[in-house]
Design a protein around this motif. Sequence first.
Motif, mmCIF file in Angstrom:
data_model
loop_
_atom_site.group_PDB
_atom_site.id
_atom_site.type_symbol
_atom_site.label_atom_id
_atom_site.label_comp_id
_atom_site.label_asym_id
_atom_site.label_seq_id
_atom_site.Cartn_x
_atom_site.Cartn_y
_atom_site.Cartn_z
ATOM 1 N N ALA A 95 0.842 -1.199 0.000
ATOM 2 C CA ALA A 95 0.000 0.000 0.000
ATOM 3 C C ALA A 95 0.875 1.246 0.000
ATOM 4 O O ALA A 95 1.963 1.256 0.584
ATOM 5 N N PRO A 96 0.443 2.315 -0.668
ATOM 6 C CA PRO A 96 1.251 3.541 -0.702
ATOM 7 C C PRO A 96 1.418 4.147 0.682
ATOM 8 O O PRO A 96 0.491 4.151 1.488
ATOM 9 N N ASP A 97 2.605 4.651 0.945
ATOM 10 C CA ASP A 97 2.922 5.254 2.241
ATOM 11 C C ASP A 97 3.613 6.591 2.007
ATOM 12 O O ASP A 97 4.719 6.633 1.459
ATOM 13 N N PRO A 98 3.003 7.717 2.404
ATOM 14 C CA PRO A 98 3.606 9.035 2.181
ATOM 15 C C PRO A 98 4.974 9.182 2.843
ATOM 16 O O PRO A 98 5.790 9.999 2.403
ATOM 17 N N ALA A 115 -4.359 8.285 -0.547
ATOM 18 C CA ALA A 115 -4.599 6.892 -0.166
ATOM 19 C C ALA A 115 -4.622 6.757 1.354
ATOM 20 O O ALA A 115 -5.456 6.032 1.913
ATOM 21 N N ARG A 116 -3.718 7.454 2.016
ATOM 22 C CA ARG A 116 -3.711 7.425 3.483
ATOM 23 C C ARG A 116 -5.003 8.020 4.034
ATOM 24 O O ARG A 116 -5.550 7.517 5.032
ATOM 25 N N THR A 117 -5.511 9.053 3.401
ATOM 26 C CA THR A 117 -6.769 9.667 3.842
ATOM 27 C C THR A 117 -7.913 8.662 3.749
ATOM 28 O O THR A 117 -8.724 8.537 4.674
ATOM 29 N N VAL A 118 -7.981 7.925 2.638
ATOM 30 C CA VAL A 118 -9.024 6.913 2.479
ATOM 31 C C VAL A 118 -8.911 5.867 3.573
ATOM 32 O O VAL A 118 -9.906 5.465 4.194
ATOM 33 N N ARG A 119 -7.681 5.425 3.841
ATOM 34 C CA ARG A 119 -7.483 4.374 4.851
ATOM 35 C C ARG A 119 -7.847 4.878 6.246
ATOM 36 O O ARG A 119 -8.605 4.226 6.977
ATOM 37 N N GLY A 122 -11.583 5.929 6.528
ATOM 38 C CA GLY A 122 -12.392 4.718 6.471
ATOM 39 C C GLY A 122 -12.437 4.011 7.817
ATOM 40 O O GLY A 122 -13.496 3.576 8.277
ATOM 41 N N ASP A 123 -11.271 3.913 8.482
ATOM 42 C CA ASP A 123 -11.222 3.304 9.818
ATOM 43 C C ASP A 123 -12.051 4.114 10.809
ATOM 44 O O ASP A 123 -12.774 3.556 11.643
ATOM 45 N N LEU A 124 -11.942 5.443 10.735
ATOM 46 C CA LEU A 124 -12.684 6.308 11.655
ATOM 47 C C LEU A 124 -14.190 6.205 11.432
ATOM 48 O O LEU A 124 -14.971 6.216 12.383
ATOM 49 N N VAL A 125 -14.603 6.117 10.169
ATOM 50 C CA VAL A 125 -16.028 6.005 9.861
ATOM 51 C C VAL A 125 -16.598 4.718 10.447
ATOM 52 O O VAL A 125 -17.694 4.706 11.032
ATOM 53 N N ARG A 126 -15.858 3.624 10.302
ATOM 54 C CA ARG A 126 -16.332 2.354 10.865
ATOM 55 C C ARG A 126 -16.469 2.446 12.383
ATOM 56 O O ARG A 126 -17.446 1.972 12.968
#
Length: 207
Positions: A95-98, A115-119, A122-126
């Motif tokens: 996975a991409p890592d800034p 990509a980090r924002t999505v990850r 996404g975790d926070l939304v769950r």
Amino acid sequence: MHELAVIDDPAAAGVSLDPVRARLLAELAEPGSASSLAAKVGLPRQKINYHLRTLEHHGLVELVEERRKGNMTERILQATASSYVISPAALGAVAPDPERAPDRLSARWLIAVAARTVREVGDLVRGATTAGKRLATFTIDGEVRFASASDRAAFAEELANAVTALVSKYHDETAPGGRPHRVVVAVHPSARTDDPARADTTREQTT
């Protein structure tokens, strides 16, 4: 049904990318059964049932109702979200890592940050959904047309200075009970196939 769901499980990601299952997910924005979907998709009900069981196993569809039809029970299913996005977390170690190449002028670094924002979100939304709470976020999405490259550079510098000043004003490292928030600001050419300047935009993106 949620408006959007983030998929971070590799197996679920693979299931969602199958063309038939992706079509079924789209059709199940409204509740449906294997029989009704078979007529729409043009596949035997048995095959539809197989795909539905797979989608249900991975949490992409859920049972909303059971109806008796003679000696049979018809299962009515619905997608768990109206749209899905696959989290880079599904890619594991690749996975991409800034942090690997922190170059703020690099288009690839911009993608890694996105990509980090999505990850992360996404975790926070769950987590917020499980807790029955609303996740506090703020997003600005706009467009600016620059007359020249020098104007774009001046804009980027002024924007960076303004954001830095705001962060310095409100950041409090010692605030009791304070919670860190990530701030992401990005500028990139708009992607429009009908734009006569698209060729120049494409060259600009690759430099």
